[in-house]
Design an enzyme around this catalytic site. Structure first.
Site, PDB file in Angstrom:
ATOM      1  N   HIS A   7      13.252 -93.576  62.717  1.00  0.00           N
ATOM      2  CA  HIS A   7      14.601 -93.584  62.164  1.00  0.00           C
ATOM      3  C   HIS A   7      15.477 -94.673  62.806  1.00  0.00           C
ATOM      4  O   HIS A   7      16.690 -94.534  62.835  1.00  0.00           O
ATOM      5  CB  HIS A   7      15.283 -92.230  62.363  1.00  0.00           C
ATOM      6  CG  HIS A   7      14.908 -91.198  61.342  1.00  0.00           C
ATOM      7  ND1 HIS A   7      13.647 -90.687  61.233  1.00  0.00           N
ATOM      8  CD2 HIS A   7      15.633 -90.586  60.357  1.00  0.00           C
ATOM      9  CE1 HIS A   7      13.613 -89.789  60.247  1.00  0.00           C
ATOM     10  NE2 HIS A   7      14.794 -89.718  59.699  1.00  0.00           N
ATOM     11  N   GLU A  10      11.980 -92.050  47.227  1.00  0.00           N
ATOM     12  CA  GLU A  10      12.442 -93.422  47.425  1.00  0.00           C
ATOM     13  C   GLU A  10      11.883 -94.379  46.380  1.00  0.00           C
ATOM     14  O   GLU A  10      12.576 -95.270  45.889  1.00  0.00           O
ATOM     15  CB  GLU A  10      12.080 -93.911  48.828  1.00  0.00           C
ATOM     16  CG  GLU A  10      12.928 -93.304  49.947  1.00  0.00           C
ATOM     17  CD  GLU A  10      12.444 -91.930  50.386  1.00  0.00           C
ATOM     18  OE1 GLU A  10      11.401 -91.477  49.879  1.00  0.00           O
ATOM     19  OE2 GLU A  10      13.108 -91.303  51.232  1.00  0.00           O
TER      20      GLU A  10
END
Lengths: 408, 820
Positions: B597, B530
């Site tokens: 999540h 990321e």
């Protein structure tokens, strides 16, 4: 583990009840079947007996509180047992309910009681939303007079609007020639007008007229007038004496020394009398605070000073609010009876009238006596007719034997 | 994920061994005399001059920091000074062959790199080019200041050298006449016309930005190479490893086509001065022993890793010549371990308590400035007097530059006293640029041939009723796809990459159809990195391109914290508007997948100045906002929600097939009402509408529902207008309530609409917990009933309502007290 005391649910539609009486004090022993508390719905009054045995550890709602049904209102436990922290209480309660009544899990979720919030007490400031304050300033009404309908007892804009008189549509006239003079209403005039209109249009009011033998008052007045000492007794007026008598009487009739606020009445412990004063600026009503604690002389001196300040226009605005009952005197102007308008949210106002000679029968003879008139107007939502009459009866009795009252 | 590559179990399970080849260590062994084959006498003397300039410049700063003056010019400089005294040979050697098209990205210790690269570029440019640059840069402001000490008779190259030193020093001193108008400072000074790109105060920060810049060069077939200059200490940073790996992705060779096939033109150069602040890398904080060793772990070419002697400028020049050759042959990336040593501390405040005096003195015996000078004299390329003359001229030059840079009249600070809001204008570039280049867009098929486009054509684009969404409806995911696909046919520089985007089409099928349309070099899978994904995006766009990058789940934003908060957000303003950041970062807020999540983290980027943040909740808004984001030149964090990828349009008559924009920053009234305003962010909109239905039906309360659509910027006017009407506002989103962006909005409304409010603005967010399992999410995320309870308890008592949740003041106080 303490046993919760639950506000029962009386019928499908009832969502809350008023807790009216606790029959046990905190710390008191409670046996099964003891009368524990009483409550009412809008239809009926109920008594609740204890289903547990022990000591009343804690009460979570006060008498007069409106309580959602199925809410825990108190706890019974063993002597010496500490009630759980108030804040943790509701959480524990929920756990416990699940533990002991697993079958209820699928039932409709219970309303959950929030930790108890302090109720509005005398002297608490009036909570009003910013919008309500702004609106009140714009339309010239006093938001403190409004009945709060907002969350957390807050006066909101619609409550202020309720104070505002309905304005008639403006009529435009053609003007050829001026046969009259127009003056802008002063702010004070507008304020008086709005309040009067609101009071007049909203309050179901009743006026009771009576009179009493003012001989003793007049005698006393004569003696006081002649007083040359420096005690300031010479200035005591008949009106001062009436005010003095009202302050000593009205606490026996608490519903008249009160404010009606939406769903509750606020009963005051002391007497703060509004004194109507006619000034060039219009009607002003300064407050004579703690009238029930003042001597006749102090009453007279203080009221005189307030009246003067009203005329001079330098009265502290703090003195133009907070009254619990009002006295207005049109006697010097020769009025024999009238129907004064209540200053909301007060529940009553006493009009003092002129003295007229009347006859009374005594031992077969008609004896003339000076009769002073009194007119009591009250808000029938808060006070019943007989209650008003009882107040007047006690008041006139005291005025007729005023010297005795001074000895109390 | 590439079907082309067959993973053969036989191969995978076969027994064998991995062979490494040797990694060269300081193998250069030529003399100055030998180098006369490659370099002129003037070049060789100029190497000395450049090193001496850097030495004097840094010594000057050291004097100012430690004694408050430089050669009788007093000055108080409170800012940072991470000096490179001792490291001159490594930077001059690196820059010597590079020109303006070769880009360097540096660190907090990069004054030397700026000067070396600048001096090298000046040497290679024509007088006309230099004049043009100096006259154009900041409208000639810097040149005007330099003209005070260099009149019209000065040679242009000399003028440019003075310009370079002055622009750098004025920037370090925070002057408006600095290269970044004083908004960058010592650690962030740079000068792109000479190929000096942002230096970075975050250790290792430049590695992945340089990678992005190299991607830009490769994908857009631009001249030149890119160098990441970071220190040995940065090998403790994850993003540096991510960058090394991502720059070495196999797909460059295996999957990219034609001229795009082959390695990236990038050198990861580590100025290995042996210390990361005070931590000794070899032997104490790292295990590599020789830094160059790590190249062997990255790819089969071992990144062509080599240790070179950074105390010999000629060794560095030689290495650069060879490595550049490799890059031109598309055999990059390259890793260099350039051994060097700083005589000064990490900064002047550092007492060097972590090393011995003997060690410093031993390195001073090797001082490259002295030894190289002796070499020149030994081989008769210069006399000691020549060198002395060079040094004296430099002292004179630096002295005049210092006097100029501390002169309050000639080198004023940005006029914040006169205009306290001046920096506002640098926070966003606010340009509308349809395409970053004019060349044709490379695509594989026409838009009409695209299977996804054909599928969408069979869908209903018109307004649907609630609950009517389905496969036949034009969905929110189609809307995002359509905006992005269209842009790929307009802007040839546009690239999209992220995790599992190609072939898979993205975890949530937004990108389905892009694989068919786009060649690898415009649309590719990144490693699960990321930080490198975001930082390379930053490097790509500040080099001149436009990019959409994707992080899959919002929860992964934390993995790219520095890259979003310090890099993506800051460079426009830190460059005083010179750089633009047309970078769109897609993040998707999840549900159903639990605590790591399912988080709405809109508050995090919204807190950081310099980022635009949007969160559309309808197909119409999603397409319009994506179009706006892709038209602008500012960084946009584009939030999406997995709850609503399949919703159809319920508010507009239809979602137009053609191009339209929804302006970033404009909220939208989704339902009109008179008694209560509900402001929602993101997918919570649909629950807010449900609450409005209940309020209407059960309590006769008419609620106006406003969809924020954007967080930054945000036009409060429609909200204030609504509150002026209703007097009440409830704010709701799926973010945990504490410190959510709603709190910022509620506070702003309180302040701006105070006199209109009949109740305090009330926030209904998710609980301040972890997200539980999907089956229990209704106890975590705001539900319509929660909104009703909050309205009843805090805004307007609802007749006959009894709350199902604890909502009182006391509950709130108790929860806050417990941190819940």
């Amino acid at each position: 583990m303490a046993t919760p005391i639950i506000m029962p649910k009386q019928g499908q539609t009832v969502e809350s009840c008023i807790l009216t009486v606790w029959h046990k004090q905190v710390g008191e022993q409670v046996f099964e079947g003891d009368l524990l508390f009483s409550y009412e719905t809008d239809k009926a009054v109920f008594d609740e007996e204890s289903t547990a045995e022990g000591v009343l550890l804690e009460i979570l709602f006060e008498e007069g509180d409106e309580v959602p049904v199925l809410t825990t209102i108190g706890l019974i436990g063993e002597e010496g047992e500490q009630p759980p922290e108030a804040d943790a209480q509701a959480f524990h309660e929920a756990d416990q309910a699940e533990d002991t009544h697993p079958s209820e899990k699928d039932a409709v979720p219970k309303p959950i009681a929030d930790p108890v919030e302090p109720v509005l007490r005398d002297g608490d400031r009036v909570k009003a939303s910013p919008r309500a304050r702004r609106l009140a300033a714009e339309i010239g009404v006093d938001y403190r007079q409004a009945s709060p309908s907002g969350a957390e007892g807050r006066v909101v804009s619609q409550d202020v609007l309720a104070l505002k008189p309905q304005v008639a549509p403006e009529i435009v006239e053609e003007q050829d020639e001026l046969h009259y003079e127009e003056m802008e209403l002063s702010r004070a005039r507008k304020l008086i007008g709005d309040r009067m209109r609101a009071s007049f249009s909203e309050v179901p009011r009743v006026t009771l007229n009576t009179s009493f033998d003012a001989s003793e008052l007049l005698d006393l007045r004569k003696k006081l007038k002649a007083d040359r000492s420096e005690q300031g007794l010479s200035g005591v007026t008949l009106n001062d004496m009436v005010i003095y008598a009202v302050s000593r009487t009205i606490l026996n009739h608490p519903e008249l020394n009160a404010h009606l606020l939406g769903e509750k009445t606020r009963l005051f412990r002391d007497v703060h009398l509004g004194i109507a004063v006619d000034t060039e600026r219009g009607l002003m009503v300064p407050t004579f605070f703690d009238a029930n604690r003042k001597s006749l002389r102090d009453t007279s001196v203080e009221i005189k000073s307030m009246i003067q300040q009203c005329h001079d226009g330098n009265i502290n605005p703090d003195y133009l609010q907070g009254a619990t009952f009002t006295v207005t005197n049109l006697g010097p102007l020769g009025i024999e009876s009238f129907s004064p308008i209540i200053n909301l949210p007060q529940t009553g106002i006493l009009g003092v009238n002129s003295i007229a000679w009347k006859l009374k029968e005594q031992d077969g003879e008609y004896i003339p006596y000076p009769a002073m008139g009194l007119s009591l107007t009250f808000d029938h939502r808060a006070v019943d007719g007989a209650q008003g009459a009882r107040f007047l009866k006690e008041l006139t009795g005291r005025l007729e034997t005023f010297s005795l009252l001074l000895c109390v | 994920m590439a079907k082309k590559l067959f993973i053969d179990p036989g191969e995978m399970r076969k027994s064998g061994q991995i062979d490494f080849s040797s990694i060269p260590v300081n193998q250069y062994n030529k003399t100055v005399q030998d180098e006369l084959e490659n370099l002129s006498k003037e070049d060789l003397v100029r190497i000395y001059r450049d090193m001496a300039i850097i030495r004097e410049f840094e010594e000057m700063l050291y004097a100012i920091k430690t004694t408050g003056e430089y050669r009788h010019t007093p000055y108080d400089y409170p800012g940072p000074a991470h000096l490179s005294v001792g490291q001159e040979a490594s930077v001059v050697g690196q820059a010597f062959l590079l020109d303006k098209d070769d880009l360097i990205f540096g660190s907090h210790r990069s004054h030397g790199e700026i000067l070396a690269k600048g001096l090298s570029a000046i040497e290679k440019m024509t007088a006309q080019e230099l004049t043009q640059i100096m006259e154009d840069y900041l409208d000639g402001t810097i040149l005007a200041a330099v003209r005070r000490i260099k009149d019209g008779t000065t040679a242009v190259k000399d003028l440019a050298i003075t310009f370079l030193l002055y622009g750098t020093l004025a920037e370090i001193f925070g002057r408006q006449t600095g290269f970044q108008m004083g908004l960058g400072g010592s650690m962030h000074a740079f000068f792109t016309p000479f190929g000096v790109y942002p230096n970075n105060a975050i250790v290792g920060g430049s590695a992945a930005i340089a990678l992005g810049s190299a991607l830009f060069k490769k994908i857009n077939q631009k001249k030149g190479i890119v160098i990441s200059n970071v220190g040995d200490g940065s090998l403790g940073c994850g993003v540096v490893w991510e960058a090394l790996n991502m720059a070495s992705m196999g797909q460059f060779r295996e999957l990219w086509d034609g001229e795009y096939q082959g390695g990236l033109p990038i050198i990861f150069n580590f100025f290995n001065n042996q210390y990361g602040m005070g931590g000794q890398t070899a032997g104490e904080t790292m295990g590599f022993d020789f830094l160059a060793r790590i190249g062997a772990g990255i790819n089969p070419e071992q990144m062509h890793a080599e240790r070179i002697d950074g105390y010999n400028p000629l060794a560095v020049i030689d290495a650069m010549r060879n490595k550049r050759q490799l890059l031109e042959e598309k055999r990059g990336p390259v890793l260099l371990d350039t051994v060097t040593y700083r005589f000064a501390g990490h900064s002047p405040s550092d007492s060097s308590s972590y090393r011995t005096k003997e060690e410093i003195e031993a390195w001073q015996q090797h001082d490259s400035l002295v030894t190289y000078g002796l070499e020149l004299v030994r081989f008769g390329l210069a006399t000691e007097e020549d060198l002395q003359g060079i040094r004296e001229a430099i002292v004179e030059l630096v002295q005049s530059v210092v006097k100029l840079a501390v002169d309050e009249d000639i080198s004023p600070r940005m006029d914040l006293p006169g205009d306290p809001d001046l920096i506002e204008r640098f926070m966003f570039s606010e340009q509308r640029v349809e395409k970053m280049d004019d060349r044709p867009c490379e695509v594989l098929i026409s838009r009409e041939e695209n299977p996804r486009v054909q599928q969408i054509q069979r869908k209903l684009r018109t307004k649907v009723e609630a609950g009517q969404s389905g496969l036949r409806t034009f969905q929110l995911r189609d809307a995002i796809f359509e905006a992005i696909l269209d842009k790929f046919y307009v802007d040839p520089t546009l690239v999209a990459y992220g995790e599992d985007v190609r072939d898979w089409g993205g975890a949530f099928a937004v990108y389905r159809g892009l694989t068919e349309a786009l060649p690898y070099h415009r649309f590719f899978n990144a490693p699960i990195s990321e930080a490198a994904i975001v930082s390379s995006g930053v490097g790509y766009v500040l080099s001149g391109g436009r990019a959409i990058i994707e992080l899959m789940y919002c929860d992964f934003l934390g993995r790219a914290g520095d890259e979003v908060f310090n890099q993506m957000a800051k460079w426009q303003a830190m460059s005083a508007g010179e750089l633009q950041m047309p970078l769109v970062l897609r993040v998707s807020v999840g549900s159903k997948y639990g605590a790591q999540h399912s988080q709405d983290w809109t508050a995090l980027p919204a807190h950081i100045p310099g980022l635009k943040v949007v969160f559309p909740a309808t197909p119409y808004d999603a397409k319009g906002l994506m179009n706006s984001a892709l038209m602008g030149t500012d960084p946009v964090i584009f939030f999406e929600s997995q709850r609503i990828y399949d919703v159809g349009e319920m508010f507009r008559p239809e979602v137009p097939e053609g191009y339209y924009e929804v302006p970033i920053g404009e909220p939208d009234v989704k339902r009109e009402g008179t008694d209560l305003t509900i402001l929602s962010i993101g997918a919570t909109l649909y629950r807010a509408l449900k609450a409005a239905d209940i309020l209407e039906e059960r309590y006769g309360v008419s609620a106006e529902v406003i969809d924020a659509r954007s967080l930054v910027p945000f036009n409060y006017e429609p909200v204030l207008e609504s509150v002026a009407k209703t007097g009440r506002i409830l704010l709701t989103s799926d973010a945990c309530e504490r410190a959510s962006y709603l709190k910022e909005m509620a506070q702003t409304v309180s302040e701006l609409a105070f006199d209109d409010l009949d109740a305090p603005p009330v926030v209904v967010g998710a609980r301040n917990w972890i997200t539980p399992a999907h089956e229990l999410e209704e106890f975590f995320f705001p539900q319509p009933e929660w909104m009703i309870d909050a309205v009843d308890a805090k805004i307007m008592p609802l007749e006959g309502h009894s709350p199902k949740r604890r909502v009182s003041r006391n509950t709130q106080i108790i929860r806050k007290k417990s941190g819940l």
